[in-house]
Write a protein that holds these residues in place. Structure first.
Motif, PDB file in Angstrom:
ATOM      1  N   LYS A 145       4.497   0.876  -4.533  1.00 22.41           N
ATOM      2  CA  LYS A 145       3.399   1.253  -6.124  1.00 22.41           C
ATOM      3  C   LYS A 145       4.689   1.835  -6.929  1.00 22.41           C
ATOM      4  O   LYS A 145       4.756   0.937  -8.144  1.00 22.41           O
ATOM      5  CB  LYS A 145       2.516   1.673  -6.304  1.00 22.41           C
ATOM      6  N   LYS A 146       5.220   3.184  -7.650  1.00 25.81           N
ATOM      7  CA  LYS A 146       6.248   3.419  -8.323  1.00 25.81           C
ATOM      8  C   LYS A 146       7.164   2.618  -8.774  1.00 25.81           C
ATOM      9  O   LYS A 146       7.082   2.681  -9.927  1.00 25.81           O
ATOM     10  CB  LYS A 146       6.443   4.846  -7.670  1.00 25.81           C
ATOM     11  N   ASN A 188       0.436  -1.429   0.033  1.00 30.84           N
ATOM     12  CA  ASN A 188      -0.480  -0.047   0.430  1.00 30.84           C
ATOM     13  C   ASN A 188       0.615   1.075   0.133  1.00 30.84           C
ATOM     14  O   ASN A 188      -0.242   2.258  -0.155  1.00 30.84           O
ATOM     15  CB  ASN A 188      -0.829  -0.211   1.353  1.00 30.84           C
ATOM     16  N   PRO A 198       3.305   3.925  -1.525  1.00 24.40           N
ATOM     17  CA  PRO A 198       2.950   4.734  -2.892  1.00 24.40           C
ATOM     18  C   PRO A 198       3.912   4.753  -3.199  1.00 24.40           C
ATOM     19  O   PRO A 198       4.414   4.335  -4.415  1.00 24.40           O
ATOM     20  CB  PRO A 198       2.309   6.174  -1.810  1.00 24.40           C
ATOM     21  N   GLU A 199       5.518   4.861  -2.911  1.00 26.34           N
ATOM     22  CA  GLU A 199       6.470   4.898  -3.129  1.00 26.34           C
ATOM     23  C   GLU A 199       6.987   3.197  -3.621  1.00 26.34           C
ATOM     24  O   GLU A 199       7.663   3.451  -5.058  1.00 26.34           O
ATOM     25  CB  GLU A 199       7.652   4.899  -1.902  1.00 26.34           C
TER      26      GLU A 199
END
Length: 345
Positions: free
Chosen positions: A325-326, A320, A322-323
């Motif tokens: 996911k990126k 979860n 965001p880093e």
């Protein structure tokens, strides 16, 4: 009136529109699965999933192909409670136990046995004629690779041993007809297929059925398999989705997942090596793992064994982030292919 306006007024064909306004490009279904690792394999993103078009699952027998296909059907059903599945069955290997294992309601499936390639071609084209864009249906074929041609069957009945030279041509014709229909109608197809080794000096896996299927496909996975052991005991199997072709994921990407006899498909396995690469997890000593705060370098929590990383409590917070996911999208997703900055040429 501009030339564009003039041409848009000519409506011989359906769907013609300014590309920036076209629903074919701006209103595309993406069906998330319940397994984040499969979302990565299908779209290059943890938040992505299955797209409209043709997805091939290829490999030898007992490589989790049919079960993986059914899991994608289940994800489609979860997204659309009124959706149905058109299931073309040539192998009769899927049992009620398979359906129950993934939670599929059989009453939402049209089961169509097929004996040869021509039966599939005639029936699927007739069915697709009745479907409009916006209808919620997923097609599933198990399997395309084992289908004989009608000529093969007729030759066998006539006791003729000549090789059928029409089968590859008929396959290519089928895919040629189907290629534009599934994206235009915004519906997915999952096709189970066989693979074989080439006779090259360094053999590679190739999808059976000729080049037509490869040209038509949105995604082609070659599935690999190895043992998962506890000491000398085999407790399950490690599978790898090798991306042979994709419009969304970098080709030749390898995405692993784990299936054990005791626990089935593990939702969180497959991410450990990626977390090590991204820096979200470190390996302080052989066989032990720790989470890390990437901003401060601070170790989070107690160190754990590998099997203890395959849990929701351990892995979900990382997925979860965001880093992370990126990182996943940078590693797997097809991005800009042409550099328009002349200064870097």
């Amino acid at each position: 009136m501009s030339l564009m306006d003039k041409l848009l007024k000519v409506k011989v064909l359906k769907h013609g529109d300014v590309l920036s306004d076209s629903e074919l490009f701006n209103n595309i279904d993406v069906i998330p699965t319940n397994y984040p690792i499969f979302n990565v394999a299908l779209s290059g993103s943890l938040d992505g999933g299955l797209h409209a078009g043709i997805t091939f699952l290829c490999g030898p027998s007992k490589h989790f192909k049919s079960m993986l296909g059914l899991m994608m059907v289940k994800s489609y059903f979860d997204r659309y409670p009124d959706a149905i599945c058109m299931f073309y069955d040539s192998e009769f290997g899927i049992t009620t136990d398979y359906l129950q294992a993934v939670g599929i309601d059989p009453s939402r499936i049209i089961h169509q046995p097929i004996m040869n390639l021509e039966e599939l071609k005639f029936d699927i084209m007739a069915k697709l004629e009745q479907i409009e864009r916006g209808d919620k249906i997923i097609f599933f074929i198990d399997s395309i690779g084992g289908l004989a041609s009608k000529k093969e069957l007729d030759d066998a009945n006539d006791q003729k041993s000549a090789q059928d030279m029409t089968r590859a041509k008929n396959f290519k014709g089928l895919w040629r007809m189907l290629t534009p229909i599934f994206p235009l109608k915004n519906i997915p197809m999952i096709a189970i297929n066989h693979s074989y080794k080439t006779q090259d000096l360094f053999p590679k896996d190739v999808m059976s059925g000729g080049t037509g299927g490869m040209l038509a496909a949105t995604t082609v996975f070659m599935i690999g398999k190895s043992q998962e052991k506890d000491g000398t005991d085999i407790i399950g199997w490690n599978f790898t989705l090798n991306v042979d072709k994709s419009r969304y994921v970098k080709e030749k990407s390898k995405i692993p997942f784990l299936v054990t006899y005791e626990g089935g498909l593990n939702k969180w396995a497959g991410f450990l090596e990626l977390c090590l690469e991204s820096g979200h997890i470190i390996k302080p000593s052989n066989g032990w793992y720790n989470k890390v705060n990437r901003e401060t370098g601070e170790v989070i929590g107690l160190k754990v064994r590998e099997k203890d990383t395959y849990t929701k409590e351990f892995m979900e917070p990382i997925l979860n982030d965001p880093e992370f996911k990126k990182f996943i999208e940078n590693k797997f997703k097809v991005a800009k292919l042409i550099n328009h900055d002349d200064s870097e040429l």
